[in-house]
Write a protein that holds these residues in place. Structure first.
Motif, short mmCIF file in Angstrom:
data_model
loop_
_atom_site.label_atom_id
_atom_site.label_comp_id
_atom_site.label_asym_id
_atom_site.label_seq_id
_atom_site.Cartn_x
_atom_site.Cartn_y
_atom_site.Cartn_z
N LEU A 1 0.85 -1.23 -0.13
CA LEU A 1 -0.01 -0.05 0.03
C LEU A 1 0.88 1.20 -0.01
CD1 LEU A 1 -1.50 -2.10 2.43
CD2 LEU A 1 -3.28 -0.40 2.07
N LEU A 2 0.53 2.15 -0.77
CA LEU A 2 1.26 3.51 -0.83
C LEU A 2 0.28 4.69 -0.24
CD1 LEU A 2 4.11 4.69 -1.59
CD2 LEU A 2 2.88 5.21 -4.00
N HIS A 3 1.02 5.29 0.72
CA HIS A 3 0.40 6.51 1.14
C HIS A 3 0.57 7.55 -0.03
CE1 HIS A 3 -0.02 10.26 3.87
NE2 HIS A 3 0.91 10.63 2.89
N ALA A 4 -0.20 7.83 -0.83
CA ALA A 4 -0.36 8.76 -1.84
C ALA A 4 -1.61 9.49 -1.96
CB ALA A 4 -0.11 8.04 -3.19
N ASN A 5 -1.60 10.98 -1.60
CA ASN A 5 -2.97 11.53 -1.74
C ASN A 5 -2.78 12.76 -2.49
OD1 ASN A 5 -1.18 13.60 -0.39
ND2 ASN A 5 -2.04 12.80 1.84
N SER A 6 -1.75 12.93 -3.47
CA SER A 6 -1.76 13.95 -4.55
C SER A 6 -1.78 13.50 -5.89
CB SER A 6 -0.58 14.83 -4.13
OG SER A 6 0.44 14.15 -4.52
N TRP A 7 -2.01 14.20 -6.89
CA TRP A 7 -2.05 13.66 -8.24
C TRP A 7 -0.41 13.12 -8.57
CZ3 TRP A 7 -0.89 16.55 -13.22
CH2 TRP A 7 -1.27 16.15 -14.36
N THR A 8 0.54 13.94 -8.13
CA THR A 8 1.82 13.69 -8.45
C THR A 8 2.13 12.08 -7.56
OG1 THR A 8 2.53 15.49 -8.15
CG2 THR A 8 4.30 14.04 -8.00
N SER A 9 1.56 11.82 -6.60
CA SER A 9 1.95 10.73 -5.79
C SER A 9 1.47 9.47 -6.26
CB SER A 9 1.91 10.78 -4.34
OG SER A 9 0.47 11.38 -4.09
N GLN A 10 0.28 9.85 -6.80
CA GLN A 10 -0.74 8.70 -7.43
C GLN A 10 -0.07 8.30 -8.78
OE1 GLN A 10 -4.91 8.81 -6.83
NE2 GLN A 10 -4.58 9.15 -4.61
N ARG A 11 0.35 9.00 -9.47
CA ARG A 11 1.19 8.69 -10.79
C ARG A 11 2.46 7.94 -10.39
NH1 ARG A 11 2.09 14.03 -13.64
NH2 ARG A 11 1.77 14.93 -11.66
N VAL A 12 3.21 8.37 -9.22
CA VAL A 12 4.26 7.30 -8.68
C VAL A 12 3.81 5.99 -8.44
CG1 VAL A 12 5.74 7.02 -6.78
CG2 VAL A 12 5.72 9.38 -8.06
N ALA A 13 2.59 5.96 -7.73
CA ALA A 13 1.90 4.61 -7.54
C ALA A 13 1.70 3.82 -8.80
CB ALA A 13 0.59 4.83 -6.73
N LEU A 14 1.21 4.59 -9.85
CA LEU A 14 1.22 3.68 -11.13
C LEU A 14 2.61 3.36 -11.71
CD1 LEU A 14 -1.56 5.73 -12.94
CD2 LEU A 14 -1.75 3.37 -12.29
N LEU A 15 3.51 4.05 -11.60
CA LEU A 15 4.97 4.03 -12.13
C LEU A 15 5.57 2.80 -11.31
CD1 LEU A 15 6.90 7.19 -12.31
CD2 LEU A 15 6.43 5.33 -14.11
N ALA A 16 5.27 2.73 -10.00
CA ALA A 16 5.91 1.74 -9.17
C ALA A 16 5.01 0.50 -9.34
CB ALA A 16 5.91 2.24 -7.60
N ASP A 17 3.81 0.71 -9.75
CA ASP A 17 2.88 -0.68 -9.70
C ASP A 17 2.41 -1.06 -8.44
OD1 ASP A 17 0.99 -2.15 -11.08
OD2 ASP A 17 2.83 -3.74 -11.53
N VAL A 18 2.13 -0.35 -7.48
CA VAL A 18 1.90 -0.86 -6.08
C VAL A 18 0.51 -1.44 -6.09
CG1 VAL A 18 3.17 0.95 -4.75
CG2 VAL A 18 0.77 1.49 -5.51
N ASP A 19 0.18 -2.24 -5.01
CA ASP A 19 -1.08 -2.88 -5.15
C ASP A 19 -2.31 -2.12 -4.69
OD1 ASP A 19 -0.24 -5.81 -5.70
OD2 ASP A 19 1.15 -4.97 -4.05
N ILE A 20 -1.91 -1.19 -3.67
CA ILE A 20 -3.23 -0.44 -3.18
C ILE A 20 -2.78 0.98 -3.00
CG2 ILE A 20 -4.73 -0.22 -1.31
CD1 ILE A 20 -4.51 -3.31 -0.75
N ILE A 21 -3.62 1.95 -3.43
CA ILE A 21 -3.33 3.55 -2.88
C ILE A 21 -4.14 3.68 -1.75
CG2 ILE A 21 -3.66 5.91 -3.81
CD1 ILE A 21 -3.10 4.94 -6.58
N ALA A 22 -3.49 4.19 -0.77
CA ALA A 22 -3.98 4.04 0.63
C ALA A 22 -4.83 5.50 0.91
CB ALA A 22 -2.90 3.90 1.58
N HIS A 23 -4.97 6.38 -0.12
CA HIS A 23 -5.79 7.50 0.25
C HIS A 23 -6.31 8.10 -1.15
CE1 HIS A 23 -4.71 8.46 4.15
NE2 HIS A 23 -3.51 8.32 4.10
N GLY A 24 -7.39 8.78 -0.94
CA GLY A 24 -8.15 9.45 -1.97
C GLY A 24 -6.91 10.74 -2.74
#
Ligand SMILES: [Zn+2]
Length: 507
Positions: A263-286
């Motif tokens: 799970l990645l703590h990611a609550n901004s547009w930038t950080s949620q794009r990092v979540a995609l890049l890193a291919d994590v399983d779960i984004i832990a915030h809106g």
């Protein structure tokens, strides 16, 4: 308006409760008869369903009447009349932090140990009161707190990500003393992609993605919680190290190898794009922060594209509307008048929250905000948080439209707000999803089977199927017709043990 429903229990149920006290939990055979069974893997409710439970496990689901089995040396079967009632799986909140007491600092706890004690005793019951039979604690700040929680006679089952997995000097340890934080976080991750500076000598082979993920797994963690925080949408100076996307990717790959989700703590547009890049399983915030699009009201095309990609990959997504709701509710003069709070907070503690001392967090929040916001009055503060809250709601609308893999999660408790009432926060979150246009079917799925699958727990929880734990809720209202059904719980079954809802209330 929140309200509670006290429907008189049926004769069979009263009888069962009596037996469940004199018999060891789950030792009896339990039959739930002629109920409308609503389970997320079914396309439609199973009407006039019969359910058999033995030793806390569901052993039979049928549309024909089941005959009670006579077992030598055991009490006769307990029969629950389900006519006019709805049976659903127990709910799962996949983002909680059980170690904190809302709005109580270390000093407050020293001054009011009785208030702290009363809260810790009530907390598990409050989650059950609103139907949460399973919780996932994303970082165990205190294993003792979890032990206290699970030592209570009645409590939801708790899974954890063990301690968070943060890079050295990362966001997760920023509040700790710089001299001792690495010693206090022995499982820190070393980000070799950015050649981090460490205070002191460490054997770096013990701080790789592989080694750190393994320790979480060995510790009994069912998930990995890590962070990508780049400064709260630019509202604050970053005085911690930000991980490289590559190191997060290494962790996610390692997690997949070792069979636990990242799970990645990611609550901004930038950080949620990092979540995609890193291919994590779960984004832990809106997505609270829209970065360069912060002044937009509707979701702009580039952000839509990100959300579409998240949805099409089936990445788990925890919208956590509650996070900003808990902040803004501090500035809502009516919040503490909600009568449902009396069900989940001990009376004295609720009284303390209403006192001047109990309101301390309002001024603290202001301090964390940029200087030009310090003078805002309560109404303006509420407005300020509502802006980010609305962003989050818009994002959820889009994700629902793209049929994303939504995971129900509150992040209770976040920050220090008393608007983190255990259990009730989940019900408020559900109402918020419903207002954002998420269908009632999706809400049920998100709070049951989606969460179970995302955390590899679907063999035992998340639906009403043979072989799974009898963690069940008996409701008087249909959850596919109204979100209020989640406040119409009559009985909670934990491992087959029946508990009347009103016995769990704080008042
Ligand atoms: Zn959290």
């Amino acid at each position: 308006m929140l309200s509670t429903h006290n429907t008189a229990p049926s004769f069979f149920l009263s009888l069962f409760l009596f037996w469940s006290i004199i018999e060891p939990a789950g030792a009896n055979e339990l039959l739930i008869e002629d109920v409308t069974l609503i389970s997320p893997e079914r396309n439609s409710p199973l009407n006039h369903a019969y359910l058999r439970v033995n030793d806390g496990i569901i052993t039979e689901v049928s549309t024909s009447k089941l005959r009670p089995e006579v077992i030598e040396g055991k009490q006769p079967s307990v029969r629950v009349d389900g006519r006019g009632r709805y049976l659903i799986p127990g709910l799962i909140d996949s983002h909680v932090h059980l170690a904190k007491v809302p709005s109580m600092t270390w000093r407050h706890k020293q001054q009011h140990p009785d208030l702290e004690r009363s809260y810790l005793k009530q907390q598990p019951r409050s989650y059950l009161y609103f139907g949460y039979t399973s919780l996932i604690d994303l970082n165990v700040f205190s294993p003792e707190a979890i032990e206290t929680f699970t030592a209570q006679t009645l409590h939801p089952e708790v899974f954890t990500c063990s301690k968070h997995l943060d890079i050295a000097n990362g966001h997760g340890m920023m509040e700790e003393d710089v001299k001792t934080r690495l010693l206090n976080n022995p499982n820190f991750l070393y980000d070799h992609y950015q050649k981090q500076h460490l205070n002191g000598e460490y054997d770096l082979s013990q701080h790789t993605a592989k080694a750190t993920v393994k320790r979480i797994k060995d510790d009994g963690g069912v998930c990995i919680k890590t962070y990508y925080e780049n400064g709260y949408g630019g509202s604050e100076m970053v005085d911690f190290d930000i991980p490289s996307p590559q190191i997060i990717k290494d962790v996610a790959v390692e997690g997949k190898k070792q069979g636990i989700p990242t799970l990645l703590h990611a609550n901004s547009w930038t950080s949620q794009r990092v979540a995609l890049l890193a291919d994590v399983d779960i984004i832990a915030h809106g997505m609270f922060h829209w970065d360069e699009y912060r002044h937009e009201v509707e979701v702009p095309a580039p952000i839509r594209a990100t959300l579409k990609e998240i949805a099409s990959r089936g990445m788990g997504y925890q919208p956590t509307l509650h996070v900003l709701d808990a902040q803004r509710s501090m500035f809502d003069a009516n919040y503490l008048n909600n009568s449902s709070l009396e069900k989940v907070y001990p009376k004295k503690l609720l009284g303390w929250y209403r006192s001047d001392e109990g309101q301390w967090f309002k001024s603290r929040i202001r301090k964390y905000l940029p200087r030009h916001l310090h003078e805002l009055d309560d109404e303006a503060m509420h407005e300020h948080f509502s802006k980010y809250y609305q962003h989050n709601v818009k994002v959820l609308e889009v994700l629902a439209e793209y049929d994303a893999n939504l995971l129900f999660a509150t992040d209770t408790i976040i920050g220090q707000s008393y608007a983190n009432a255990p259990g009730l926060s989940g019900y408020i979150e559900m109402q918020a999803w419903n207002s954002a246009g998420v269908s009632l079917r999706k809400i049920l799925q998100a709070a049951t089977i989606n969460n179970a699958k995302a955390f590899n727990l679907e063999a035992s929880i998340g639906s009403i199927e043979v072989g799974k734990k009898a963690n069940l809720l008996l409701l008087t209202k249909n959850p596919l017709k109204t979100v209020e059904a989640y406040n119409s719980i009559e009985w909670i079954f934990i491992n087959g043990q029946a508990v009347a809802r009103q016995t769990l209330a704080a008042d």
